[in-house]
Design a protein around this motif. Structure first.
Motif, PDB file in Angstrom:
ATOM      1  N   ASN A 221       0.812  -1.219   0.000  1.00 12.12           N
ATOM      2  CA  ASN A 221       0.000   0.000   0.000  1.00 12.12           C
ATOM      3  C   ASN A 221       0.851   1.278   0.000  1.00 12.12           C
ATOM      4  OD1 ASN A 221      -2.999   0.992   1.897  1.00 12.12           O
ATOM      5  ND2 ASN A 221      -2.085   1.855   0.084  1.00 12.12           N
TER       6      ASN A 221
ATOM      7  N   ASN B 101      -4.648  -2.790  12.275  1.00 14.71           N
ATOM      8  CA  ASN B 101      -5.058  -3.378  11.000  1.00 14.71           C
ATOM      9  C   ASN B 101      -5.330  -2.244  10.016  1.00 14.71           C
ATOM     10  OD1 ASN B 101      -5.032  -6.025  12.108  1.00 14.71           O
ATOM     11  ND2 ASN B 101      -7.029  -5.652  13.017  1.00 14.71           N
ATOM     12  N   TYR B 102      -4.248  -1.712   9.445  1.00 19.46           N
ATOM     13  CA  TYR B 102      -4.352  -0.562   8.558  1.00 19.46           C
ATOM     14  C   TYR B 102      -4.621  -1.005   7.122  1.00 19.46           C
ATOM     15  CZ  TYR B 102      -2.093   2.096  12.342  1.00 19.46           C
ATOM     16  OH  TYR B 102      -1.785   2.686  13.541  1.00 19.46           O
ATOM     17  N   GLY B 103      -5.184  -0.095   6.352  1.00 19.88           N
ATOM     18  CA  GLY B 103      -5.402  -0.327   4.931  1.00 19.88           C
ATOM     19  C   GLY B 103      -5.828   0.964   4.267  1.00 19.88           C
TER      20      GLY B 103
ATOM     21  N   TYR C  90      -6.151   6.872   6.205  1.00 23.38           N
ATOM     22  CA  TYR C  90      -6.063   5.418   6.171  1.00 23.38           C
ATOM     23  C   TYR C  90      -7.259   4.825   6.908  1.00 23.38           C
ATOM     24  CZ  TYR C  90      -3.937   6.931  10.551  1.00 23.38           C
ATOM     25  OH  TYR C  90      -3.697   7.568  11.736  1.00 23.38           O
TER      26      TYR C  90
END
Length: 660
Positions: free
Chosen positions: A23, A164-166, A177
């Protein structure tokens, strides 16, 4: 993570090849590239066995693109500036924390301001939540310069905890984010996903929106469109943006469309996806272009979206592969009436012309999935009770009880019941209905099988059925495997297993080998090392409906040397599918993308299935008689292997360590 250089055509690796990095997001000023990396290795620990699972394992990093770029998060000074006393007297006794302060400045807004004019000075003060403005910072140079020498070591962690990034994005002065829950198989996560914004200058994180499905930031960085639940909302992309929420109405959106043109596009899109993603490039030896041209003329006869699905299914079936699914599209199926089911069976008593309760599924009311309405506290219904009326409407033998239960699923249902076929002395009971009795029927079947195995083996053997290799299957395995782990033998039933992807987890546990034991003073039974070891013999049952990962499980059960396979040859479909997104009208297409091979690198199972070691058919006559020849043979085989007890050894006598 890699960066391709347009100048020389070279691909440069910029992160360590040992750790997952993903990412990437470019700094608008061309000084950094931000990215996510899984670098937190302290795991969660299971409560059912001493084992781990990772969660919240990613950090956000900033990588400087050149050696002369400053550290993005240098040490902050803790010095306190000494200022002159205010000229204006303060109210006596006012605590410093309560003194008036100027509002915090937003970096983007400050950078976007132009010098004030005389006219501006005469304007009234802006509101407390001004409209966000586009970033007006200097643009980066046209040619981005990157110093690849030692770039992997020039990464600095954004001062945030692991999570829990995305969906990482970068705008001038800020990062955006998503933060999501841990992944649970078969139930929602422990928290809703949220969209966060991080101020690089202030080093502070703010939540912009909760219950987020996705987002898109505008090119100028001023606005962010957020998908929340079934709706879309527009926010200012600033730390104060949570107060700027504006709904984006979609109810009046309309589009002119020509179905025949859509159908042609969908047909060609499906063909392209198979061309690009089918697990082997030779298309099983078929001329894929020729097959497209063979079926394309049929498009002129397509008059409904379901016709198109038929044409596509015929084309892709030429490849002779399983998992070639076509589904959905722009057409509607009328909803079925929601029936208020009682978790029971009715039978007609011809002598009285009345219905009575023939069976009540026992259920397990501790688990909602197995809730049996007529067995709940306060519901006094029994097998043999006559059902004389439903919600006050008389039920006669000439009627159908399920007609009276239609559209009753959302409210309590009242039954008028009696021990005899008469209204005199009848009573009324009320139950909370369910809409599907499939889970109760399944539980009834596996409980009956477990009792048969227990009775036939004097309680020495356990029984577990795995309905699929997805959420249901792993739940049932966890539920029933550990309570039976000290049985002397185990029958593992994967008949009618619908597949999924967790067979590797189950095989890993079933094949654990006992290495040692651990005894405590107050407990006579030992704990195994490693945890959760089943020490007795096993057999597996399979049939023609053991499919997909339900094919793989029995094959790997045998490969691991766990025991013989009993039943019939399995379905034979092990080329896995992936989701490449919806088609233009919302329909779905599954492309078989990953084939299964043995340890020698040879394709196996697909198109054939898995042969049992002992073939046994559940013939119709035996099934109608209430027998299960496959299960009976499983019991016989397991008992033949139980000539000697397989219990763990008892605790040894305590050692004597006194000196003589």
């Amino acid at each position: 993570m890699y960066i391709w250089n347009a100048a020389d055509g070279k691909v440069n690796r910029v992160t360590d090849d040992m750790f997952n990095a993903f990412n990437p997001a470019w700094d608008p000023q061309g000084n950094y590239i931000y990215f996510l990396s899984d670098r937190e290795f302290a795991p969660q620990i299971s409560q059912i066995e001493f084992n781990y699972a990772t969660n919240r394992d990613a950090y956000i990093y900033a990588m400087s693109l050149r050696k002369d770029v400053k550290h993005p998060f240098p040490p902050e000074s803790d010095e306190v500036a000494v200022t002159k006393p205010d000229e204006a007297p303060k109210p006596k006794g006012t605590p410093p924390a309560l003194e008036p302060k100027e509002p915090a400045k937003d970096l983007n807004k400050e950078l976007s301001k132009e010098p004030a004019t005389e006219t501006d000075k005469e304007k009234p003060a802006p509101s407390s939540t001004p409209e966000a403005k586009p970033d007006a910072t200097p643009k980066p140079p046209t040619t981005l310069i990157i110093d690849f020498d030692g770039i992997a070591a020039r990464a600095a962690r954004v001062p945030l905890g692991a999570d829990n990034y995305g969906g990482l994005s970068a705008k001038t002065g800020h990062l955006l984010y998503g933060v999501g829950p841990a992944f649970y198989y078969g139930r929602p996560g422990d928290r809703p996903a949220s969209l966060r914004i991080y101020s690089i200058k202030d080093r502070k994180e703010t939540t912009l929106a909760e219950d987020v499905r996705g987002y898109s930031i505008s090119d100028d960085g001023a606005k962010v469109l957020v998908a929340q639940g079934p709706t879309y909302n527009l926010y200012d992309a600033t730390p104060q943006g949570d107060k700027s929420k504006k709904a984006v109405p979609t109810t009046a959106l309309a589009v002119d469309r020509v179905p025949a043109e859509e159908w042609s596009q969908i047909f060609n899109e499906v063909w392209r996806r198979y061309r690009d993603w089918f697990y082997v490039s030779n298309m099983h030896g078929y001329d894929w272009v020729a097959l497209r041209e063979q079926y394309k003329p049929l498009l002129q006869y397509v008059a409904h979206r379901s016709d198109l699905n038929y044409v596509i299914s015929e084309m892709i079936s030429e490849l002779t592969v399983q998992h070639a699914y076509v589904e959905g599209g722009d057409f509607q199926i009328p909803p079925r009436p929601r029936v208020g089911l009682p978790g029971a069976r009715f039978e007609l008593d011809k002598a009285t012309g009345r219905y009575r309760i023939a069976k009540i599924f026992e259920g397990q009311n501790e688990e909602d999935i197995y809730r049996s309405p007529l067995t709940e506290i306060g519901v006094h219904a029994s097998v043999g009770d006559y059902v004389l009326a439903i919600d006050g409407e008389e039920l006669k033998g000439t009627d159908d009880p399920y007609r009276l239960l239609r559209n009753k699923a959302d409210n309590p249902v009242q039954l008028t019941v009696n021990k005899r076929a008469s209204m005199e002395g009848a009573r009324t009971i009320s139950y909370r209905p369910i809409t599907d009795e499939g889970s109760l029927i399944y539980l009834d079947w596996i409980n009956a099988n477990r009792r048969k195995v227990s009775e036939a083996t004097a309680g020495r053997a356990g029984y577990i059925h795995i309905p699929d290799m997805g959420a249901n299957g792993i739940r049932e395995f966890i539920k029933w495997y550990y309570p039976q782990i000290r049985k002397e033998a185990l029958i593992v039933d994967v008949r009618a297993n619908g597949g999924g992807n967790v067979s590797r987890m189950l095989i890993e546990r079933l094949r654990r080998k006992l290495l040692a034991l651990n005894y405590a003073r107050t407990v006579d039974e030992a704990n195994t090392y490693p945890d959760g070891v089943f020490t007795g013999p096993m057999v597996a049952l399979l049939d023609a409906n053991s499919a997909s990962d339900g094919d793989i499980f029995p094959a790997m059960f045998r490969e691991a040397g766990l025991g013989p396979l009993i039943g019939k040859r399995s379905w034979g479909g092990v080329v896995g599918i992936s989701n490449r997104g919806q088609l233009i009208d919302g329909g779905g297409i599954s492309v078989p993308e990953s084939g299964f091979a043995n340890r020698k690198g040879e394709w196996v199972i697909e198109g054939y299935g898995v042969d049992p070691d002992i073939e046994v058919d559940n013939d119709p006559k035996s099934v109608l008689e209430g027998r299960d020849p496959q299960l009976e043979r499983g019991v016989a085989e397991i008992m033949a292997r139980l000539k000697q007890p397989t219990r763990l050894p008892s605790k040894p006598a305590g050692p004597v360590k006194t000196l003589k």
